[in-house]
Design an enzyme around this catalytic site. Sequence first.
Site, PDB file in Angstrom:
ATOM      1  N   THR A 137      -8.213   6.940  -2.518  1.00 31.13           N
ATOM      2  CA  THR A 137      -9.571   6.531  -2.881  1.00 31.13           C
ATOM      3  C   THR A 137     -10.529   7.703  -2.685  1.00 31.13           C
ATOM      4  OG1 THR A 137      -9.806   5.600  -0.656  1.00 31.13           O
ATOM      5  CG2 THR A 137      -9.353   4.057  -2.458  1.00 31.13           C
TER       6      THR A 137
ATOM      7  N   LYS B  30      -8.684  13.991   4.332  1.00 33.49           N
ATOM      8  CA  LYS B  30      -7.849  12.792   4.334  1.00 33.49           C
ATOM      9  C   LYS B  30      -6.942  12.878   5.553  1.00 33.49           C
ATOM     10  CE  LYS B  30      -6.252  14.027   0.221  1.00 33.49           C
ATOM     11  NZ  LYS B  30      -6.151  12.878  -0.622  1.00 33.49           N
ATOM     12  N   ARG B  31      -6.264  11.806   5.895  1.00 32.01           N
ATOM     13  CA  ARG B  31      -5.359  11.872   7.034  1.00 32.01           C
ATOM     14  C   ARG B  31      -4.343  12.996   6.854  1.00 32.01           C
ATOM     15  NH1 ARG B  31      -5.790   7.975  11.311  1.00 32.01           N
ATOM     16  NH2 ARG B  31      -3.824   8.898  11.974  1.00 32.01           N
TER      17      ARG B  31
ATOM     18  N   HIS C   4       0.799  -1.234   0.000  1.00 33.63           N
ATOM     19  CA  HIS C   4       0.000   0.000   0.000  1.00 33.63           C
ATOM     20  C   HIS C   4       0.821   1.268   0.000  1.00 33.63           C
ATOM     21  CE1 HIS C   4      -4.196  -1.344   0.548  1.00 33.63           C
ATOM     22  NE2 HIS C   4      -3.635  -2.428   1.060  1.00 33.63           N
TER      23      HIS C   4
ATOM     24  N   LYS D 214       0.968  14.396   1.958  1.00 32.21           N
ATOM     25  CA  LYS D 214      -0.314  14.779   1.348  1.00 32.21           C
ATOM     26  C   LYS D 214      -0.400  16.299   1.157  1.00 32.21           C
ATOM     27  CE  LYS D 214      -2.956  10.789   3.162  1.00 32.21           C
ATOM     28  NZ  LYS D 214      -3.743  10.209   2.058  1.00 32.21           N
TER      29      LYS D 214
ATOM     30  N   LYS E  22     -14.044   9.073  -4.797  1.00 33.31           N
ATOM     31  CA  LYS E  22     -15.360   9.441  -4.245  1.00 33.31           C
ATOM     32  C   LYS E  22     -15.762  10.828  -4.738  1.00 33.31           C
ATOM     33  CE  LYS E  22     -13.875   7.004  -0.097  1.00 33.31           C
ATOM     34  NZ  LYS E  22     -13.273   7.254   1.229  1.00 33.31           N
TER      35      LYS E  22
HETATM   36  C1  LIG Z   1     -11.954   7.511   1.592  1.00 36.12           C
HETATM   37  C2  LIG Z   1     -11.536   7.820   2.968  1.00 36.12           C
HETATM   38  C3  LIG Z   1     -10.180   7.972   3.271  1.00 36.12           C
HETATM   39  C4  LIG Z   1      -9.083   7.891   2.222  1.00 36.12           C
HETATM   40  O1  LIG Z   1      -8.872   9.182   1.693  1.00 36.12           O
HETATM   41  P1  LIG Z   1      -7.574   9.492   0.783  1.00 36.12           P
HETATM   42  O2  LIG Z   1      -7.872  10.860   0.241  1.00 36.12           O
HETATM   43  O3  LIG Z   1      -7.575   8.472  -0.300  1.00 36.12           O
HETATM   44  O4  LIG Z   1      -6.402   9.447   1.654  1.00 36.12           O
HETATM   45  C5  LIG Z   1      -9.825   8.266   4.571  1.00 36.12           C
HETATM   46  N1  LIG Z   1     -10.755   8.400   5.535  1.00 36.12           N
HETATM   47  C6  LIG Z   1     -12.069   8.278   5.277  1.00 36.12           C
HETATM   48  C7  LIG Z   1     -13.058   8.452   6.379  1.00 36.12           C
HETATM   49  C8  LIG Z   1     -12.506   7.974   3.987  1.00 36.12           C
HETATM   50  O5  LIG Z   1     -13.818   7.823   3.741  1.00 36.12           O
END
Ligand SMILES: *Cc1c(COP(=O)(O)O)cnc(C)c1O
Length: 793
Positions: A631, A523-524, A335, A529, A635
Amino acid sequence: MKIEKNELKKQIEKYVKISFGKDITEANEFEIYRALGQAIIEEISEDWFETKKLYSQKKQAFYLSAEFLMGRALGNNLINLGLLNEVKEVLAEYGIDYNKVEDEEEDSALGNGGLGRLAACFLDSLATLNLPGQGYGIRYRNGIFNQTFKDGYQVEKPETWLKYGDVWSIERPADEVIVSFGDEDVRAVPYDMPIIGYGTKNINTLRLWEAHSIVDLDLGKFNQQDYLHATQEKTRAEDISRVLYPNDSTDEGKKLRLKQQYFFVSASLQDILRKFKKIHGRDFDKFAEFTAIQLNDTHPVIAIPELMRLLLDVEGVSWEKAWGIVEKTFSYTNHTILAEALEKWWVGLYEQVVPRVYQITQGINDQLKGFLAEKFPNDPARQGRMAVIQGNMIHMAWLAIYGSHTINGVAALHTEILKKKELKDWYEIYPEKFQNKTNGITQRRWLLQSNPQLAKLITELLGDGWITDLSQLKRLEEYIDDEGILRRILEIKHDKKIELVNYLRETQGIEINPNSIFDMQIKRLHEYKRQLLNIFHVIGLYHKLKLNPSMEFNPVTYIYGAKAAPGYLMAKGIIRLINEVAQVVNRDPDVNGKLKIVFVENYRVSVAEKLFPAADISEQISTAGKEASGTGNMKFMLNGALTIGTLDGANVEIVEEAGIENNYIFGLKVNEIEEMRTKGYDPHVPYNNVQGLKRIVDSLIDGTFNDLGTGIYGNIHRSLMENAPWQQADQYFVLEDFEAYRKAQKTINKEYRDRIGWAKKQLMNIANAGKFSSDRTIKEYADEIWHIEPAKL
Ligand SMILES: *Cc1c(COP(=O)(O)O)cnc(C)c1O
């Protein structure tokens, strides 16, 4: 088969009475939620049982993951069962608001971020595709911490989703197993969650293990009135499944973490073997024919020596035969290529926690070294760096690659980087082991459930086939010149923005303008990032708007959501900085109505479901080469947000599908970053030459912002401007990419005003999101790695 409305009513009434001793008219929303859950469990129990029976005869895939970030189950289950409208109607008859009932459910937050959410999307797809697949993990008593802000600083509060138990998990005491550590034995007690597929009777399973002690109470100590120590052993055992480690993509090497990993892996393998033997007896030649095990990152990789141990010590299989079975059974997903994420265990700790597994790991290492010595007799350096045990450290990724038949990356670019760089040594020996499996998301949760308005429009135009075949969205392109449809897309986005405005007013007391551009980075919090790049741009924008109040500018709301690992001080400093900039900007009448900053507290799946549909802009601005896939980017795309992003992870494939002209790509590419690193990158160059940048960077230390004496801003400043023995200045190229990012932001601000032009871009993104369904991803795993087939009830 579907339950009748009247029957449903009776069931809810029944469970309100059984569980709470009340009439439905007296029940509160929480009690209704629980009763609904119980009614659903009863409704599906027959199909659940039949699905298990059916799958037990087939080849099955087991998804071992230390994290499953499931979020809420009620809405998803009702939609997948086709019962949502009926339930809403039934509740309305009692004057109960379904949305309030839904809000009573705590998120099941047994994961940190993308990796755990991916596992959850995969389960939804497995069930919907009728694939014999099951998840195995840990039933953490406390999931990812709840986040609050105090003086702009993140404060962590324990998460307690099991305070009143969980209505979706069924304890299966008959399937309890014992897990043995060097110094103690513990009971592993399984809890099963049903995974309800969409439009199918199949009900798959997520099995989570809870740790319990063999002895609940030390009667000797109890009788001596030593009450504290009388429960010591119980507490020690239960600690194993007590809490999720809150680190995303960092390895801590802690003893309890290793115990957690071994605990759920050993329990799961014992469970898999027991079920196998029930059907096939001790014919282990058939094991890999009926069993595929996917290792979600290195966290469950100890499964490789553990399956060896079970086959050798318990089943009496020979080493050679056992190794053959292992190699045919396991596959491993990588990952990340972040160095800090690569799990390594100190030999002394590993040997103490799992002594027998350590011996076997040594055996595997000896076997590998023998092979390497034969293959590369004149290259001792290579033999050394490919060993599983190097000095006093055990390299879990190497163990995973050696013991698996397939290794996959999670986006095309990521897999290429693995093959050419990080795992080059291994790729040269085993090219046939490497595959790409670009991540995906489930459209049931991330469109049908979270954006019913857009889902309805799509179904009106295309029929509802997209719900189980997302590639059908492509036909939306036929509407590219249909102004009526384009306007409806804009209206739906506006509706979702209003819903978010209302939510943020209620939960955080913030007022935002729905006509502003909603620009989101959720995101985290991680340096790679680059939330810092984002807030630097906002600071620059603020300076500019103050200077030119009449500048042509479309109002923007910058929205952030992110948790930082509690020990990650740089990340926590960035959170504080964003909150402080927000306070300054939001209070300044000079930019009022133009610029607003919102940091959404406690970002999690249930909040994500409200955010993604309301976004105009998706921020995917990681340093190229660092984000394996992402991911969140998918979305956003599916909900008609346009991406501002680097050519990193799955962004590459997103713009390949939707068109680079319909998104905003900027910044250094992977090879350019490499070149700069070799040539020697000096952040002082952009610092001194990019207009306005010096003032922004300096504001960290010139008193503009106040970190309350914590020194946290000084640390951020140093990490950008000074080389250190452990890292280069600005290792994530924030300053170097600043200008290109600002230019892309400026283009967005201008192009947003052409509403129809914008809607066309939205449509192109939605229409081309089909590839990013986790149904597509899972089908590829099923066909190309696991070799499993659908089995429909
Ligand atoms: C989709 C999702 C992530 C992943 O987000 P990235 O932008 O791909 O790092 C992290 N936390 C939650 C709650 C999510 O729904």
